[in-house]
Design a protein around this motif. Structure first.
Motif, mmCIF file in Angstrom:
data_model
loop_
_atom_site.group_PDB
_atom_site.id
_atom_site.type_symbol
_atom_site.label_atom_id
_atom_site.label_comp_id
_atom_site.label_asym_id
_atom_site.label_seq_id
_atom_site.Cartn_x
_atom_site.Cartn_y
_atom_site.Cartn_z
ATOM 1 N N ARG A 102 0.800 -1.219 0.000
ATOM 2 C CA ARG A 102 0.000 0.000 0.000
ATOM 3 C C ARG A 102 0.838 1.277 0.000
ATOM 4 N NH1 ARG A 102 -2.609 -2.355 5.142
ATOM 5 N NH2 ARG A 102 -4.252 -3.732 4.414
ATOM 6 N N ARG A 103 2.138 1.183 0.089
ATOM 7 C CA ARG A 103 2.920 2.363 0.452
ATOM 8 C C ARG A 103 3.898 2.818 -0.628
ATOM 9 N NH1 ARG A 103 2.112 -1.043 4.860
ATOM 10 N NH2 ARG A 103 0.785 -0.047 6.414
ATOM 11 N N LEU A 104 3.653 2.428 -1.882
ATOM 12 C CA LEU A 104 4.467 2.873 -3.003
ATOM 13 C C LEU A 104 3.577 3.555 -4.034
ATOM 14 C CD1 LEU A 104 6.917 -0.104 -3.733
ATOM 15 C CD2 LEU A 104 7.551 2.190 -2.995
ATOM 16 N N GLN A 105 3.997 4.711 -4.509
ATOM 17 C CA GLN A 105 3.316 5.336 -5.635
ATOM 18 C C GLN A 105 3.934 4.787 -6.928
ATOM 19 O OE1 GLN A 105 0.832 6.436 -7.354
ATOM 20 N NE2 GLN A 105 0.591 8.348 -6.207
ATOM 21 N N VAL A 106 3.096 4.334 -7.841
ATOM 22 C CA VAL A 106 3.558 3.779 -9.109
ATOM 23 C C VAL A 106 2.945 4.599 -10.235
ATOM 24 C CG1 VAL A 106 3.686 1.732 -10.576
ATOM 25 C CG2 VAL A 106 3.765 1.484 -8.089
#
Length: 729
Positions: A102-106
């Motif tokens: 949940r904690r990475l922007q892609v």
């Protein structure tokens, strides 16, 4: 107490073999240093960015032989790749919950593919082909200051190739073990004013071979993709870049409805009813997106750009389930609303062959350990339910249709201005507006809307040739959560023009998404059969709290980046201390749905990346990550590897032959060791200036004997082989 495992032996051996040879490096002359975009949104050389950046360029992507983006990301230090099943990958930087990422922007060409409804990135459904990727920029560390919530741990920006770089026609087919059957077709045309590319592709494989019991594992993947990109240079200082993409995916998924009453013999009426309906719960996915980017260069020191995109995603899954008629009991529904744990324990109490406790003692013990109180109202309902449940054991089951369909839609427009105010001062500023809508009768009992407004800025000041100061931040207003501000401060000291020491302090947030905070999860019952009459409502129901707070990180980093031009060598070192508080780490299942902000985790460690063009024909790349962590939630204590890394050697032989040898290692991924050697050999035959035929053989070999992430993810053989043939004309 945390286990301190040792580094994988093969990794240390590779380091010992490769590092001494650095002394023999020949001079390669001036090295071209590319700029990167994904750190502050400003174009910057690697020595000036406020953090650590890994760039996987086209050469490395091709040499890896990877068929998916998650497999490529094994080359990024500190990135941990897990598999829930063969068609569902999870990518985490530094770890945390093994089943959730949940904690990475892609981003794909600047467009976020992070799903707002289910708080994840669905890698299998991306409308993206490996062959179309130019490079992947991975900012390692919090970057909410530039990209907003969900960039808590980092940013992955996938940048595709420009149409002018892919002119002509390209055809490729890949065939191999484990059901690998891929094809790719691309055609591009145009000139300096108008250029375009259309690519079509299909990918399929059979996933893992069997589970821990030796049973066939239904986790195959079938995916079709289309991408169209058109670049129009309107004037010498103005351009419009437009894209359209679509994908359709089919993923096998096992029957995973958990019956309230267990039947250990496997031949009960419920089991026979389930088998009679062949209830495989496969997932069908559709992804549509369009985006446009308009750029205007007022002069060399001032640029304005506007980007807008729209996307629609669907995940469709429906199947037939069977269970005891007791699941429609009013008493069970009331008890479940008071305590999901108490409701589950009535069922498990019946499965204890030699019970020495009363039901009340049994439930009270479990609720006490979980911090819950066993109230008199629960006691009365539990004992009434026990009597009701006993009469249904062995009875004919009830069967009905359910679904987990969800549709997500997003519209976003973003304006960004880059201005050099003086030779020493540069400013980037901008804002965006985003509208999200999620629609699911199962997860949300209908539709839910959200709007997000962002304002961001980054100031870069160079008072002296040896000093660079940067200050950036983002204010974000989330309609469902509220407002937040994420700052970042960075200082660089330049030992030499391309050698810098940096110190970075950043604060970042992650907003709970709709699924975590606003779920209204209940299954609608359709086509009911069995010994049930009248209006029915299934007992299971999960309700989001609606008042979750944001997760918050504070990060401190010291680092070094150096480019040794004459040696063809680039080195980056990151020493970090990160602390995340207010984490939601609990599992989010319908019968165990307890999101909260009670968890926290601390990471500290060092990451090293070395990229060396040793000779004109040899490129050597090393990465290593050492992480120590302390997590309050047991779910966050399983994916972080203490030692992990990669080694890559790329060599260009005469007569159009290229080879690559790669090693990946991690000492514990969900408490399992992972070590693999990948090798690739390519032969290119040139017929004319614009026509070539390329053959490539990829061989992967697991050096460990572990399952991949979970017990059931097993292969028959540690060896995996596939062959590609590509024609360009």
């Amino acid at each position: 107490m945390l286990i301190q495992p040792q580094p994988p032996r093969a990794f240390l051996t590779a380091l010992m073999l490769l590092l001494p040879s650095m002394a023999a490096a020949e001079s390669l002359g001036e090295l071209h240093l590319p700029t990167v975009l994904s750190a502050t949104r400003l174009k910057q050389p690697p020595a000036e960015i406020p953090g650590s950046m890994t760039v996987l360029n086209r050469e490395l992507i091709q040499a890896s032989g990877a068929r998916s983006v998650p497999e490529l990301l094994r080359l990024v230090p500190g990135m941990h790749i897990g598999y829930r099943r063969g068609n569902q990958a999870n990518v985490n930087y530094h770890g945390t919950n093994v089943t959730e990422a949940r904690r990475l922007q892609v981003l794909v060409d600047g467009r976020s593919v992070y799903r707002s409804g289910l708080a994840t990135v669905d890698w299998a459904e991306l409308a993206l082909n490996i062959e179309d990727i130019d490079r992947i920029e991975v900012f390692r560390g919090p970057n909410t200051a530039a990209y907003g919530a969900n960039a808590l741990m980092g940013v992955i920006n996938i940048i595709t190739r420009l149409p002018l770089e892919t002119q002509g026609t390209s055809l490729k087919y890949t065939h191999g073990k484990r059901g690998v059957r891929d094809w790719y077709a691309r055609h591009g045309g145009g000139d300096m004013q108008h250029s375009w590319r259309l690519s079509l592709a299909s990918q399929q494989d059979d996933g893992f071979d069997h589970d821990e019991d030796g049973n066939d594992y239904r986790d195959s993947l079938r995916s079709s993709r289309m991408n169209l990109r058109h670049l129009w240079n309107l004037t010498p200082n103005q351009s419009l870049d437009w894209q359209l993409s679509a994908s359709e995916t089919s993923r096998q998924h096992p029957y995973d409805y958990s019956t309230y009453l267990d039947h250990e013999d496997g031949n009960s009426l419920v089991d026979r009813a389930i088998n009679a309906h062949q209830p495989d719960a496969d997932v069908r996915g559709r992804d549509f997106a369009t985006q446009g980017l308009w750029k205007l260069d007022f002069n060399p020191d001032h640029q304005l750009q506007v980007q807008a995109h729209a996307q629609h995603l669907e995940r469709l899954r429906d199947w037939r389930v069977c269970d005891s008629p007791v699941v429609f009991s009013d008493r069970l529904r009331q008890l479940n609303s008071l305590s999901q744990l108490a409701a589950r324990r009535v069922s498990s109490y019946l499965d204890k062959p030699n019970r020495r406790e009363t039901l009340d003692q049994y439930i009270d013990r479990y609720l006490s350990s979980a911090g819950e109180t066993y109230t008199p109202q629960m006691q009365e309902l539990a004992n009434q339910l026990l009597a009701e449940t006993t009469q249904y054991r062995g009875s004919e089951p009830a069967c009905w249709d359910i679904n987990e369909n969800i549709r997500e839609t997003r519209f976003q427009v973003e304006v960004q201005d880059s201005l050099r105010l003086s030779p020493r001062l540069r400013l980037l500023s901008g804002g965006s507006y985003r509208y999200d809508r999620v629609d699911s009768e199962t997860y949300f009992s209908g539709a839910l809307d959200n709007t997000i407004v962002q304002l961001f800025s980054n100031l870069e000041y160079r008072p002296h040739r040896r000093w660079l100061f940067q200050a950036g931040g983002m204010y974000e207003d989330d309609h469902l959560i509220g407002g937040s501000f994420s700052p970042r401060l960075a200082t660089h000291f330049f030992i030499a023009p391309q050698h810098s020491l940096r110190a970075v302090y950043a604060e970042a947030v992650r907003s709970p998404d709709m699924y975590e905070n606003n779920a209204d999860w209940r299954y609608q019952v359709r086509n009911l059969s069995g010994p049930v009459s009248g209006p029915v409502t299934l007992y299971s129901h999960a309700q989001g709290p609606g008042d979750l707070d944001q997760e918050r990180m504070r990060s401190r980093e010291l680092g070094y980046h150096g480019s040794f031009h004459q040696l063809g060598l680039q080195v980056d070192v990151r020493v970090f201390h990160e602390r995340i508080t207010g984490m939601n780490s609990e599992p989010l299942k319908i019968d165990n749905f307890l999101p909260n902000n009670d968890s926290q985790i601390r990471f500290k460690g060092v990451e090293t990346e070395l990229d060396w063009q040793a000779t004109r024909a040899d490129r050597i790349r090393l990465t290593h990550s050492r992480i120590d962590y302390d997590a309050t939630s047991r779910y966050d204590q399983r994916l972080t590897a203490h030692h992990s890394g990669s080694v890559a050697w790329l060599h260009q032989w005469p007569h159009g032959v290229n080879t690559s040898l790669l090693y990946y290692g991690a000492d514990q991924l969900n408490e399992r060791r992972f070590e693999r050697i990948d090798s690739r050999i390519e032969k290119k035959l040139n017929f004319r200036d614009d026509t070539s035929l390329t053959f490539a053989l990829v061989w992967q070999y697991r050096l460990d004997n572990e399952a991949l992430t979970w017990d059931e993810n097993l292969y028959d053989s540690p060896s995996h082989l596939y062959l590609s043939a590509g024609l360009n004309f």
